[in-house]
Design a protein around this motif. Structure first.
Motif, PDB file in Angstrom:
ATOM      1  N   SER A  19      45.303  27.049  41.299  1.00  0.00           N
ATOM      2  CA  SER A  19      45.714  27.415  42.656  1.00  0.00           C
ATOM      3  C   SER A  19      45.555  28.917  42.867  1.00  0.00           C
ATOM      4  O   SER A  19      45.428  29.686  41.904  1.00  0.00           O
ATOM      5  N   ARG A  20      45.584  29.320  44.125  1.00  0.00           N
ATOM      6  CA  ARG A  20      45.539  30.759  44.424  1.00  0.00           C
ATOM      7  C   ARG A  20      46.705  31.463  43.763  1.00  0.00           C
ATOM      8  O   ARG A  20      46.563  32.548  43.218  1.00  0.00           O
ATOM      9  N   ARG A  21      47.865  30.834  43.844  1.00  0.00           N
ATOM     10  CA  ARG A  21      49.070  31.446  43.270  1.00  0.00           C
ATOM     11  C   ARG A  21      48.938  31.597  41.753  1.00  0.00           C
ATOM     12  O   ARG A  21      49.296  32.642  41.201  1.00  0.00           O
ATOM     13  N   GLU A  22      48.431  30.579  41.083  1.00  0.00           N
ATOM     14  CA  GLU A  22      48.258  30.660  39.621  1.00  0.00           C
ATOM     15  C   GLU A  22      47.284  31.772  39.239  1.00  0.00           C
ATOM     16  O   GLU A  22      47.541  32.538  38.302  1.00  0.00           O
ATOM     17  N   LEU A  23      46.178  31.868  39.962  1.00  0.00           N
ATOM     18  CA  LEU A  23      45.203  32.924  39.682  1.00  0.00           C
ATOM     19  C   LEU A  23      45.827  34.289  39.937  1.00  0.00           C
ATOM     20  O   LEU A  23      45.680  35.214  39.134  1.00  0.00           O
ATOM     21  N   ALA A  24      46.527  34.415  41.058  1.00  0.00           N
ATOM     22  CA  ALA A  24      47.164  35.690  41.397  1.00  0.00           C
ATOM     23  C   ALA A  24      48.152  36.118  40.318  1.00  0.00           C
ATOM     24  O   ALA A  24      48.173  37.290  39.908  1.00  0.00           O
ATOM     25  N   GLU A  25      48.960  35.181  39.855  1.00  0.00           N
ATOM     26  CA  GLU A  25      49.942  35.511  38.809  1.00  0.00           C
ATOM     27  C   GLU A  25      49.248  35.946  37.529  1.00  0.00           C
ATOM     28  O   GLU A  25      49.671  36.899  36.882  1.00  0.00           O
ATOM     29  N   ALA A  26      48.160  35.279  37.176  1.00  0.00           N
ATOM     30  CA  ALA A  26      47.424  35.631  35.960  1.00  0.00           C
ATOM     31  C   ALA A  26      46.803  37.023  36.070  1.00  0.00           C
ATOM     32  O   ALA A  26      46.686  37.738  35.068  1.00  0.00           O
ATOM     33  N   LEU A  27      46.426  37.412  37.291  1.00  0.00           N
ATOM     34  CA  LEU A  27      45.781  38.711  37.503  1.00  0.00           C
ATOM     35  C   LEU A  27      46.758  39.815  37.879  1.00  0.00           C
ATOM     36  O   LEU A  27      46.379  40.983  37.937  1.00  0.00           O
ATOM     37  N   GLY A  28      48.001  39.434  38.189  1.00  0.00           N
ATOM     38  CA  GLY A  28      48.996  40.432  38.573  1.00  0.00           C
ATOM     39  C   GLY A  28      48.811  40.965  39.985  1.00  0.00           C
ATOM     40  O   GLY A  28      49.094  42.129  40.258  1.00  0.00           O
ATOM     41  N   VAL A  29      48.315  40.093  40.887  1.00  0.00           N
ATOM     42  CA  VAL A  29      48.158  40.471  42.288  1.00  0.00           C
ATOM     43  C   VAL A  29      48.911  39.476  43.161  1.00  0.00           C
ATOM     44  O   VAL A  29      49.322  38.414  42.699  1.00  0.00           O
ATOM     45  N   HIS A  30      49.080  39.804  44.437  1.00  0.00           N
ATOM     46  CA  HIS A  30      49.737  38.901  45.378  1.00  0.00           C
ATOM     47  C   HIS A  30      48.797  37.735  45.676  1.00  0.00           C
ATOM     48  O   HIS A  30      47.577  37.920  45.750  1.00  0.00           O
ATOM     49  N   TYR A  31      49.344  36.537  45.866  1.00  0.00           N
ATOM     50  CA  TYR A  31      48.490  35.362  46.090  1.00  0.00           C
ATOM     51  C   TYR A  31      47.644  35.517  47.347  1.00  0.00           C
ATOM     52  O   TYR A  31      46.543  34.976  47.423  1.00  0.00           O
ATOM     53  N   GLN A  32      48.120  36.262  48.344  1.00  0.00           N
ATOM     54  CA  GLN A  32      47.329  36.460  49.557  1.00  0.00           C
ATOM     55  C   GLN A  32      46.067  37.279  49.263  1.00  0.00           C
ATOM     56  O   GLN A  32      45.055  37.109  49.932  1.00  0.00           O
ATOM     57  N   ALA A  49      37.516  42.913  39.828  1.00  0.00           N
ATOM     58  CA  ALA A  49      36.355  42.027  39.699  1.00  0.00           C
ATOM     59  C   ALA A  49      36.128  41.638  38.240  1.00  0.00           C
ATOM     60  O   ALA A  49      35.882  40.471  37.923  1.00  0.00           O
ATOM     61  N   LEU A  50      36.224  42.608  37.358  1.00  0.00           N
ATOM     62  CA  LEU A  50      36.045  42.324  35.931  1.00  0.00           C
ATOM     63  C   LEU A  50      37.151  41.425  35.401  1.00  0.00           C
ATOM     64  O   LEU A  50      36.896  40.530  34.586  1.00  0.00           O
ATOM     65  N   ARG A  51      38.376  41.626  35.865  1.00  0.00           N
ATOM     66  CA  ARG A  51      39.488  40.769  35.420  1.00  0.00           C
ATOM     67  C   ARG A  51      39.323  39.339  35.913  1.00  0.00           C
ATOM     68  O   ARG A  51      39.640  38.388  35.191  1.00  0.00           O
ATOM     69  N   VAL A  52      38.831  39.165  37.146  1.00  0.00           N
ATOM     70  CA  VAL A  52      38.578  37.819  37.675  1.00  0.00           C
ATOM     71  C   VAL A  52      37.531  37.124  36.810  1.00  0.00           C
ATOM     72  O   VAL A  52      37.709  35.973  36.385  1.00  0.00           O
ATOM     73  N   ALA A  53      36.439  37.822  36.525  1.00  0.00           N
ATOM     74  CA  ALA A  53      35.378  37.245  35.690  1.00  0.00           C
ATOM     75  C   ALA A  53      35.906  36.905  34.304  1.00  0.00           C
ATOM     76  O   ALA A  53      35.597  35.839  33.755  1.00  0.00           O
ATOM     77  N   GLU A  54      36.701  37.785  33.743  1.00  0.00           N
ATOM     78  CA  GLU A  54      37.275  37.540  32.412  1.00  0.00           C
ATOM     79  C   GLU A  54      38.190  36.312  32.439  1.00  0.00           C
ATOM     80  O   GLU A  54      38.157  35.484  31.526  1.00  0.00           O
ATOM     81  N   TYR A  55      38.979  36.169  33.503  1.00  0.00           N
ATOM     82  CA  TYR A  55      39.865  35.018  33.631  1.00  0.00           C
ATOM     83  C   TYR A  55      39.069  33.711  33.577  1.00  0.00           C
ATOM     84  O   TYR A  55      39.459  32.762  32.905  1.00  0.00           O
TER      85      TYR A  55
END
Length: 80
Positions: A19-32, A49-55
């Motif tokens: 989910s957006r929320r799960e990704l946001a929590e993993a990256l340390g950003v707001h889900y919006q 961008a690099l953290r998203v790719a790494e995730y």
């Protein structure tokens, strides 16, 4: 020259059932922020961008591009 950064975040999330929320929590950003990224309303910092790719465990160019990604199911040379 357009400064839009195209991405495949929504597709990668759907493939992996994240989910957006799960990704946001993993990256340390707001889900919006994830929604803004997916809609192209916000361009990520290089760090994000690099953290998203790494995730997603893919190269950054699999997730982000300065050119639109081809539509799924389309072949090179075909118009969508």
């Amino acid at each position: 020259m357009s400064e839009t950064i195209h991405n495949r975040i929504a597709m990668l999330r759907a493939e992996r059932g994240v989910s957006r929320r799960e990704l946001a929590e993993a990256l340390g950003v707001h889900y919006q922020t994830i929604g803004y990224l997916e809609r192209g309303e916000y361009s990520p910092s290089l760090h994000l961008a690099l953290r998203v790719a790494e995730y997603f465990e893919v190269p950054v160019e699999v997730v982000f591009s300065v050119r639109p990604f081809p539509r799924l199911g389309s072949r090179a040379g075909e118009s969508a």
